[in-house]
Write an enzyme that holds these catalytic residues in place. Sequence first.
Site, mmCIF file in Angstrom:
data_model
loop_
_atom_site.group_PDB
_atom_site.id
_atom_site.type_symbol
_atom_site.label_atom_id
_atom_site.label_comp_id
_atom_site.label_asym_id
_atom_site.label_seq_id
_atom_site.Cartn_x
_atom_site.Cartn_y
_atom_site.Cartn_z
ATOM 1 N N GLU A 1 -0.367 -7.771 7.880
ATOM 2 C CA GLU A 1 -0.189 -6.324 8.029
ATOM 3 C C GLU A 1 1.012 -5.833 7.238
ATOM 4 O O GLU A 1 1.187 -4.651 7.016
ATOM 5 C CB GLU A 1 -0.058 -5.946 9.505
ATOM 6 N N PRO B 1 0.816 -1.216 0.000
ATOM 7 C CA PRO B 1 0.000 0.000 0.000
ATOM 8 C C PRO B 1 0.854 1.272 0.000
ATOM 9 O O PRO B 1 0.391 2.325 -0.412
ATOM 10 C CB PRO B 1 -0.816 -0.102 1.300
ATOM 11 N N ASP C 1 -5.990 3.390 -27.178
ATOM 12 C CA ASP C 1 -6.748 3.402 -25.935
ATOM 13 C C ASP C 1 -6.905 4.795 -25.354
ATOM 14 O O ASP C 1 -6.177 5.701 -25.665
ATOM 15 C CB ASP C 1 -6.048 2.559 -24.874
ATOM 16 N N ARG D 1 -1.144 -6.715 -22.057
ATOM 17 C CA ARG D 1 -1.839 -6.232 -23.259
ATOM 18 C C ARG D 1 -1.006 -5.240 -24.057
ATOM 19 O O ARG D 1 -1.348 -4.903 -25.186
ATOM 20 C CB ARG D 1 -3.207 -5.660 -22.905
HETATM 21 C C1 9D3 Z 1 -2.863 -0.278 8.999
HETATM 22 C C2 9D3 Z 1 -1.979 -0.128 7.848
HETATM 23 N N1 9D3 Z 1 -2.444 -0.855 6.678
HETATM 24 C C3 9D3 Z 1 -1.839 -0.181 5.499
HETATM 25 C C4 9D3 Z 1 -2.809 0.708 4.818
HETATM 26 C C5 9D3 Z 1 -1.996 -2.252 6.762
HETATM 27 C C6 9D3 Z 1 -2.224 -3.023 5.536
HETATM 28 C C7 9D3 Z 1 -3.493 -3.159 4.992
HETATM 29 C C8 9D3 Z 1 -3.701 -3.919 3.838
HETATM 30 C C9 9D3 Z 1 -1.164 -3.654 4.899
HETATM 31 C C10 9D3 Z 1 -1.379 -4.413 3.764
HETATM 32 C C11 9D3 Z 1 -2.651 -4.550 3.241
HETATM 33 C C12 9D3 Z 1 -2.881 -5.368 2.034
HETATM 34 N N2 9D3 Z 1 -2.764 -4.590 0.805
HETATM 35 C C13 9D3 Z 1 -1.783 -4.812 -0.089
HETATM 36 O O1 9D3 Z 1 -0.969 -5.680 0.154
HETATM 37 C C14 9D3 Z 1 -1.682 -4.001 -1.276
HETATM 38 C C15 9D3 Z 1 -2.460 -2.899 -1.751
HETATM 39 C C16 9D3 Z 1 -3.610 -2.225 -1.204
HETATM 40 O O2 9D3 Z 1 -4.167 -2.552 -0.155
HETATM 41 N N3 9D3 Z 1 -4.117 -1.160 -1.910
HETATM 42 C C17 9D3 Z 1 -3.577 -0.738 -3.093
HETATM 43 N N4 9D3 Z 1 -2.532 -1.333 -3.633
HETATM 44 C C18 9D3 Z 1 -1.980 -2.388 -2.957
HETATM 45 S S1 9D3 Z 1 -0.642 -3.249 -3.459
HETATM 46 C C19 9D3 Z 1 -0.660 -4.273 -2.165
#
Ligand code: 9D3
Length: 234
Positions: free
Chosen positions: A116, A89, A169, A154
Amino acid sequence: MRIDVLTLFPEMFQSPLSCSILKRAQDSGLVEITLTNIRDFAANNYRKVDDKPYGGGPGMVMMPGPFFDCFEHVQKLSPQKGRVILLTPQGQKFDQAKAVELSAENRLILIAGRYEGFDERIRIGLGAEQISIGDYVMNGGELAAMVIVDAVARLLPGVLGDEDSAKNDSFGESAGGGLEYPQYTRPEVFRGMKVPDILLSGDHGKIAEWRHQQALERTQKWRPDLLTEDNKPK
Ligand code: 9D3
């Protein structure tokens, strides 16, 4: 292109990879996608791949051991080094420019996490770049990895039937990085709504001009952010 995906849930990839364009791309050898289950590299009897965070706090953290064993195994599946991408994230936000950039590589190694997060030594040890697909919270990196596979595949030459399709596109040349113009097909009147006369006129110059104007108006109305300087394609 070769794409390796490291994941705890290889089943999540099965269906999208076995349909339509991605299936055809693999069948014709334009892209080779290998899924490797990180859990297969858990050293302990319970196949444990996560543990409690040092210092306390909520959730679980992905252990470095099984992860690195898995990664080293995957690297050896092919002599190409590959561009290593951790889906997190906190990564750089994925966009079409990044898809184009990645489509020039000969190998991608995508790593989807759960829990997490990753033990920080995974991030450091890999020296990998991190990519997020947007500012919303998902349950893991699997769907993000799938999004990247789809958007990148793609763009590979030969994957789309028509060589030009990807270039035409949205985010391509239709409205200079904006949205697409409206499309119509038969019938000419559907539930009282008529196809614009101009599209039936046969005047290709006028049609092109109308489409360009429509594309611009729709972009201004629905995605004005695409028209600001820093969003224009380079
Ligand atoms: C409390 C902090 N959280 C971070 C926002 C913990 C957390 C939540 C969800 C850590 C990892 C995740 C799982 N998400 C992914 O691994 C992830 C992701 C996403 O949640 N949103 C957008 N892109 C991605 S790429 C990997």
